[in-house]
Design a protein around this motif. Sequence first.
Motif, PDB file in Angstrom:
ATOM      1  N   UNK A 151     -12.171  -6.806  -1.940  1.00 34.40           N
ATOM      2  CA  UNK A 151     -13.576  -6.987  -2.342  1.00 34.40           C
ATOM      3  C   UNK A 151     -14.496  -6.165  -1.445  1.00 34.40           C
ATOM      4  N   UNK A 152     -14.200  -6.160  -0.143  1.00 31.60           N
ATOM      5  CA  UNK A 152     -14.980  -5.333   0.767  1.00 31.60           C
ATOM      6  C   UNK A 152     -14.868  -3.862   0.426  1.00 31.60           C
ATOM      7  N   UNK A 153     -13.656  -3.422   0.067  1.00 33.71           N
ATOM      8  CA  UNK A 153     -13.466  -2.029  -0.339  1.00 33.71           C
ATOM      9  C   UNK A 153     -14.251  -1.689  -1.588  1.00 33.71           C
ATOM     10  N   UNK A 192     -21.871   2.777   4.485  1.00 36.32           N
ATOM     11  CA  UNK A 192     -20.777   2.393   3.596  1.00 36.32           C
ATOM     12  C   UNK A 192     -19.765   1.519   4.328  1.00 36.32           C
ATOM     13  N   UNK A 193     -19.398   1.928   5.539  1.00 38.46           N
ATOM     14  CA  UNK A 193     -18.435   1.154   6.311  1.00 38.46           C
ATOM     15  C   UNK A 193     -19.022  -0.181   6.768  1.00 38.46           C
ATOM     16  N   UNK A 194     -20.299  -0.184   7.071  1.00 36.81           N
ATOM     17  CA  UNK A 194     -20.934  -1.437   7.466  1.00 36.81           C
ATOM     18  C   UNK A 194     -20.893  -2.442   6.323  1.00 36.81           C
ATOM     19  N   UNK A 195     -21.197  -1.984   5.109  1.00 34.97           N
ATOM     20  CA  UNK A 195     -21.148  -2.869   3.939  1.00 34.97           C
ATOM     21  C   UNK A 195     -19.736  -3.391   3.726  1.00 34.97           C
ATOM     22  N   UNK A 196     -18.755  -2.495   3.773  1.00 35.59           N
ATOM     23  CA  UNK A 196     -17.360  -2.898   3.571  1.00 35.59           C
ATOM     24  C   UNK A 196     -16.916  -3.928   4.599  1.00 35.59           C
ATOM     25  N   UNK A 197     -17.223  -3.650   5.856  1.00 34.21           N
ATOM     26  CA  UNK A 197     -16.770  -4.520   6.939  1.00 34.21           C
ATOM     27  C   UNK A 197     -17.461  -5.879   6.918  1.00 34.21           C
ATOM     28  N   UNK A 198     -18.759  -5.879   6.665  1.00 40.36           N
ATOM     29  CA  UNK A 198     -19.499  -7.145   6.645  1.00 40.36           C
ATOM     30  C   UNK A 198     -18.993  -8.042   5.518  1.00 40.36           C
ATOM     31  N   UNK A 199     -18.788  -7.471   4.346  1.00 38.68           N
ATOM     32  CA  UNK A 199     -18.309  -8.263   3.208  1.00 38.68           C
ATOM     33  C   UNK A 199     -16.904  -8.811   3.490  1.00 38.68           C
ATOM     34  N   UNK A 200     -15.992  -7.938   3.909  1.00 41.67           N
ATOM     35  CA  UNK A 200     -14.609  -8.358   4.148  1.00 41.67           C
ATOM     36  C   UNK A 200     -14.516  -9.347   5.308  1.00 41.67           C
TER      37      UNK A 200
END
Length: 217
Positions: A151-153, A192-200
């Motif tokens: 989901x984070x990805x 982009x990485x911040x969004x992925x990491x925060x969600x995951x």
Amino acid sequence: MPESLDLVMTPFLTLLIMSAVSLLAVGPLFHVVEVTMVETTKYLLELPFGLSGLFVGFVWDLIVITGVHHVFNLLEIQLLANEGSNVFNALITGAISAQGAACLAVGIKTKSKKMKALCFPSTVSAFLGIIEPAIFGVNLRYYRPFIFGLIGGAAGGFTAQILGLSASGMAITALPGALLYLDGQILSYFLVHAVSCVVAFSLTYSMGFSDKMLEKK
């Protein structure tokens, strides 16, 4: 096989038979599969409204666990040759860090020293672009961290497409992949990485893992 010939003939016949099967059957079959995957992905990259990033970012880690993800090097080479940039790298890079973030959440939440010792090095490896230790060592074993990493990805891929992110090269992702975005896109890349990491991380930490899972294992 007679015991007197076993040491020599068994390896020889095994290699002979399986080499023939690989060249005549397995190889051609997987070539068709590889070409189909690449052509399908090229079609998906043209979807609007962030749908490409959403889908590619979600399924990328699923492709990684099959071991056929290197096939997409062909697609990246084609994109660089024809378009001068590599949008595919931008869509998958968030999926790499997302698995690392999910693994980090497990490491922080668990009280098991053994699990922490496994999670933290695997997290570092993921942020350097190698996610197999995080996936196979931690996330996939407990299912939920892996799903939340997917989901984070997806969130990262969606963000990358909305921002119009596109790499100037190929073959590296996560933190080393920043080298491909030094042409004025570096802030968008880290977003982009911040969004992925925060969600995951937030999903995994809040409802993706507990030490009760260790007891069941």
